[in-house]
Scaffold this motif. Structure first.
Motif, PDB file in Angstrom:
ATOM      1  N   VAL A   1      -3.417   3.222 -14.753  1.00 49.84           N
ATOM      2  CA  VAL A   1      -2.176   2.509 -14.949  1.00 49.84           C
ATOM      3  C   VAL A   1      -2.517   0.916 -15.449  1.00 49.84           C
ATOM      4  O   VAL A   1      -1.754   0.575 -16.383  1.00 49.84           O
ATOM      5  CB  VAL A   1      -1.239   2.554 -13.748  1.00 49.84           C
ATOM      6  N   PHE A   2      -3.642   0.367 -14.969  1.00 46.93           N
ATOM      7  CA  PHE A   2      -3.753  -0.992 -15.321  1.00 46.93           C
ATOM      8  C   PHE A   2      -5.072  -0.823 -16.281  1.00 46.93           C
ATOM      9  O   PHE A   2      -5.950   0.087 -15.941  1.00 46.93           O
ATOM     10  CB  PHE A   2      -3.947  -1.878 -14.236  1.00 46.93           C
ATOM     11  N   ARG A   3      -5.151  -2.029 -16.944  1.00 43.54           N
ATOM     12  CA  ARG A   3      -6.111  -1.905 -17.996  1.00 43.54           C
ATOM     13  C   ARG A   3      -7.431  -2.601 -16.883  1.00 43.54           C
ATOM     14  O   ARG A   3      -7.353  -3.501 -16.044  1.00 43.54           O
ATOM     15  CB  ARG A   3      -6.021  -2.834 -19.162  1.00 43.54           C
TER      16      ARG A   3
ATOM     17  N   VAL B   1      -3.535  -8.577  -4.152  1.00 44.56           N
ATOM     18  CA  VAL B   1      -3.670  -8.392  -5.557  1.00 44.56           C
ATOM     19  C   VAL B   1      -4.716  -7.447  -5.937  1.00 44.56           C
ATOM     20  O   VAL B   1      -4.635  -6.462  -6.728  1.00 44.56           O
ATOM     21  CB  VAL B   1      -3.827  -9.754  -6.348  1.00 44.56           C
ATOM     22  N   ARG B   2      -5.996  -7.840  -5.302  1.00 40.97           N
ATOM     23  CA  ARG B   2      -7.320  -6.823  -5.526  1.00 40.97           C
ATOM     24  C   ARG B   2      -6.924  -5.424  -5.176  1.00 40.97           C
ATOM     25  O   ARG B   2      -7.320  -4.431  -5.828  1.00 40.97           O
ATOM     26  CB  ARG B   2      -8.477  -7.322  -4.816  1.00 40.97           C
ATOM     27  N   ASP B   3      -6.362  -5.216  -4.012  1.00 43.18           N
ATOM     28  CA  ASP B   3      -6.035  -3.862  -3.634  1.00 43.18           C
ATOM     29  C   ASP B   3      -5.032  -2.960  -4.582  1.00 43.18           C
ATOM     30  O   ASP B   3      -5.307  -1.891  -4.941  1.00 43.18           O
ATOM     31  CB  ASP B   3      -5.448  -3.771  -2.052  1.00 43.18           C
ATOM     32  N   VAL B   4      -3.986  -3.734  -4.974  1.00 49.09           N
ATOM     33  CA  VAL B   4      -2.919  -3.169  -5.935  1.00 49.09           C
ATOM     34  C   VAL B   4      -3.775  -3.050  -7.394  1.00 49.09           C
ATOM     35  O   VAL B   4      -3.457  -1.684  -7.779  1.00 49.09           O
ATOM     36  CB  VAL B   4      -2.039  -4.210  -6.129  1.00 49.09           C
ATOM     37  N   TYR B   5      -4.528  -4.032  -7.700  1.00 49.35           N
ATOM     38  CA  TYR B   5      -5.013  -3.737  -9.092  1.00 49.35           C
ATOM     39  C   TYR B   5      -6.224  -2.531  -9.132  1.00 49.35           C
ATOM     40  O   TYR B   5      -6.126  -1.965 -10.023  1.00 49.35           O
ATOM     41  CB  TYR B   5      -5.753  -5.053  -9.418  1.00 49.35           C
TER      42      TYR B   5
ATOM     43  N   VAL C   1      -1.093  -6.946 -17.383  1.00 59.16           N
ATOM     44  CA  VAL C   1      -1.976  -5.974 -16.379  1.00 59.16           C
ATOM     45  C   VAL C   1      -2.094  -4.651 -17.092  1.00 59.16           C
ATOM     46  O   VAL C   1      -3.098  -3.786 -16.855  1.00 59.16           O
ATOM     47  CB  VAL C   1      -1.426  -6.044 -15.137  1.00 59.16           C
ATOM     48  N   CYS C   2      -0.777  -4.136 -17.308  1.00 59.08           N
ATOM     49  CA  CYS C   2      -0.988  -2.556 -17.749  1.00 59.08           C
ATOM     50  C   CYS C   2      -1.595  -2.410 -19.140  1.00 59.08           C
ATOM     51  O   CYS C   2      -1.703  -3.279 -20.053  1.00 59.08           O
ATOM     52  CB  CYS C   2       0.622  -2.159 -17.832  1.00 59.08           C
TER      53      CYS C   2
ATOM     54  N   ASP D   1       0.836  -1.309  -0.071  1.00 59.06           N
ATOM     55  CA  ASP D   1      -0.098   0.053   0.054  1.00 59.06           C
ATOM     56  C   ASP D   1       0.941   1.430  -0.010  1.00 59.06           C
ATOM     57  O   ASP D   1       0.379   2.507  -0.440  1.00 59.06           O
ATOM     58  CB  ASP D   1      -1.061  -0.001   1.248  1.00 59.06           C
ATOM     59  N   ASP D   2       2.149   1.104   0.389  1.00 59.12           N
ATOM     60  CA  ASP D   2       3.138   2.331   0.348  1.00 59.12           C
ATOM     61  C   ASP D   2       3.566   2.657  -1.059  1.00 59.12           C
ATOM     62  O   ASP D   2       4.184   3.719  -1.240  1.00 59.12           O
ATOM     63  CB  ASP D   2       4.063   2.115   1.493  1.00 59.12           C
ATOM     64  N   LEU D   3       3.437   1.862  -2.050  1.00 57.07           N
ATOM     65  CA  LEU D   3       4.106   1.929  -3.187  1.00 57.07           C
ATOM     66  C   LEU D   3       2.866   2.375  -4.383  1.00 57.07           C
ATOM     67  O   LEU D   3       1.739   1.923  -4.132  1.00 57.07           O
ATOM     68  CB  LEU D   3       4.721   0.774  -3.697  1.00 57.07           C
ATOM     69  N   PRO D   4       3.463   2.984  -5.497  1.00 61.38           N
ATOM     70  CA  PRO D   4       2.476   3.356  -6.456  1.00 61.38           C
ATOM     71  C   PRO D   4       2.089   1.894  -7.172  1.00 61.38           C
ATOM     72  O   PRO D   4       2.723   0.966  -6.988  1.00 61.38           O
ATOM     73  CB  PRO D   4       3.265   3.959  -7.539  1.00 61.38           C
ATOM     74  N   PRO D   5       0.741   1.687  -7.728  1.00 60.66           N
ATOM     75  CA  PRO D   5       0.419   0.548  -8.186  1.00 60.66           C
ATOM     76  C   PRO D   5       1.304  -0.268  -8.962  1.00 60.66           C
ATOM     77  O   PRO D   5       1.672  -1.631  -8.750  1.00 60.66           O
ATOM     78  CB  PRO D   5      -0.997   0.700  -8.951  1.00 60.66           C
ATOM     79  N   GLY D   6       2.072   0.241  -9.988  1.00 59.90           N
ATOM     80  CA  GLY D   6       3.032  -0.522 -10.916  1.00 59.90           C
ATOM     81  C   GLY D   6       4.080  -0.913 -10.027  1.00 59.90           C
ATOM     82  O   GLY D   6       4.525  -2.204 -10.216  1.00 59.90           O
TER      83      GLY D   6
END
Length: 250
Positions: free
Chosen positions: A191-193, A179-183, A248-249, A122-127
Motif C-alpha cells: 500500500v505504501f511506497r 508511525v514505523r509500525d503502520v508504515y 506515503v502511498c 494495529d487494529d486497522l489496515p495500514p491506510g
C-alpha cells in the motif's frame, strides 16, 4: 547547554524530578526539594491536603500562563492566585519558575502521547491507520492551541529548556514507533511506497497540522477569506489527510 536562570521570582534551587511530598501532620508537608527548608502549610491558602490534585491544578493553570505570555512574561504570582496556592508552595513542588516551565512542557507532550497510544492503530489496515493518526493529530492541535503556543515559545528559546529534560525523548519515542509500525505494515502489504523514514512521515504530519494553528492569525489577516473566528482551519482536515496519504502511498 544550561539555560541561565531567569530573573523573575525564582526559587534558589533547580527543579529535580517532580518532588514527592512527605506528610507531616494535617495541612503540612516536609519539603523534599533542595533549597526549600521550611514546611509548606496549606492553612495559608485554605486548600485541602491533596498534593497530586494541587500539582495537577498548578500545571493546568501554568500551561495557559506560559502559552499565553511566554516564559519571560508568565508570572508565578498569577499562577498562585489562580490556583489558591502560594509561590512558596509552587517552588516546593517544582523548585523554580524554570522547573515549572519544564514540567509544563513535559506534561503537554505526555498527555498527547498518552491519548495517541489509545488509538489502536494495529487494529486497522495500514491506510486507515495512517488516516486516523493524521486526523487525531489535526484534531489535537486544533483543539489545544496552548500546546502549539508552548512549542512555539520553546522554539524561540531554541529548545534550551526542553533539552534539560531527562525523559523527553522517551516520552516521544512512542510517536515514531507508531508511525514505523503502520508504515512497515503498509509497505509489506504493497500500500505504501518504500524508502521513507518514519521520522519524515511524522515531520510531514506535524508540519501541516502545526501550521494550521500556528499561522491562523497572520494567515487570516493576510487572506481575510481564510480567517476563522473560532477554531483553526487554515488547512482543511480532509486536505491534510489527502496530502499525507499521497506522500506515503503509491
Amino acid at each position: 547547554m544550561k539555560v541561565p536562570v531567569q530573573s523573575e521570582q525564582h526559587a534558589p534551587s533547580q527543579r529535580a524530578s517532580v518532588p514527592v511530598a512527605q506528610a507531616k501532620g494535617p495541612g503540612r508537608f516536609e519539603a523534599s526539594v533542595e533549597g526549600v527548608d521550611e514546611p509548606v502549610s496549606t492553612k495559608e491558602t485554605g486548600r485541602t491536603n491533596d498534593p497530586a490534585r494541587t500539582m495537577a491544578e498548578i500545571l493546568a493553570v501554568a500551561t495557559h500562563e506560559f502559552a499565553d505570555k511566554g516564559l519571560s512574561g508568565a508570572r508565578i504570582d498569577a499562577i498562585a492566585a489562580a490556583t489558591r496556592t502560594s509561590k512558596r508552595m509552587i517552588y516546593y513542588y517544582f523548585g523554580s519558575k524554570d522547573g515549572l516551565y519544564l514540567a509544563v512542557l513535559e506534561e503537554a507532550y505526555r498527555r498527547m502521547r498518552a491519548i495517541e497510544s489509545d488509538l489502536h492503530l494495529d487494529d486497522l489496515p495500514p491506510g486507515q491507520a495512517l488516516q486516523k493518526l493524521v486526523e487525531f493529530t489535526y484534531d489535537h492541535h486544533r483543539d489545544n492551541e496552548d500546546f502549539i503556543r508552548l512549542v512555539m515559545n520553546e522554539n524561540i528559546q531554541r529548545g534550551d529548556y526542553l533539552r534539560q529534560s531527562s525523559n523527553i525523548q522517551q516520552l516521544n519515542a512512542t510517536a515514531i514507533r507508531a508511525v514505523r509500525d503502520v508504515y512497515e505494515r503498509g509497505v509489506k502489504d504493497g500500500v505504501f511506497r518504500s524508502g521513507l523514514e518514519p521520522v519524515d512521515i511524522h515531520s510531514a504530519i506535524s508540519a501541516f497540522t502545526f501550521f494550521n494553528v500556528s499561522n491562523r492569525h497572520t494567515f487570516g489577516v493576510i487572506f481575510q477569506d481564510k480567517a476563522s473566528p473560532t477554531k483553526a482551519q487554515t488547512l482543511k482536515r480532509e486536505h491534510v489527510v489527502a496530502l499525507i496519504l499521497r506522500f506515503v502511498c503509491h
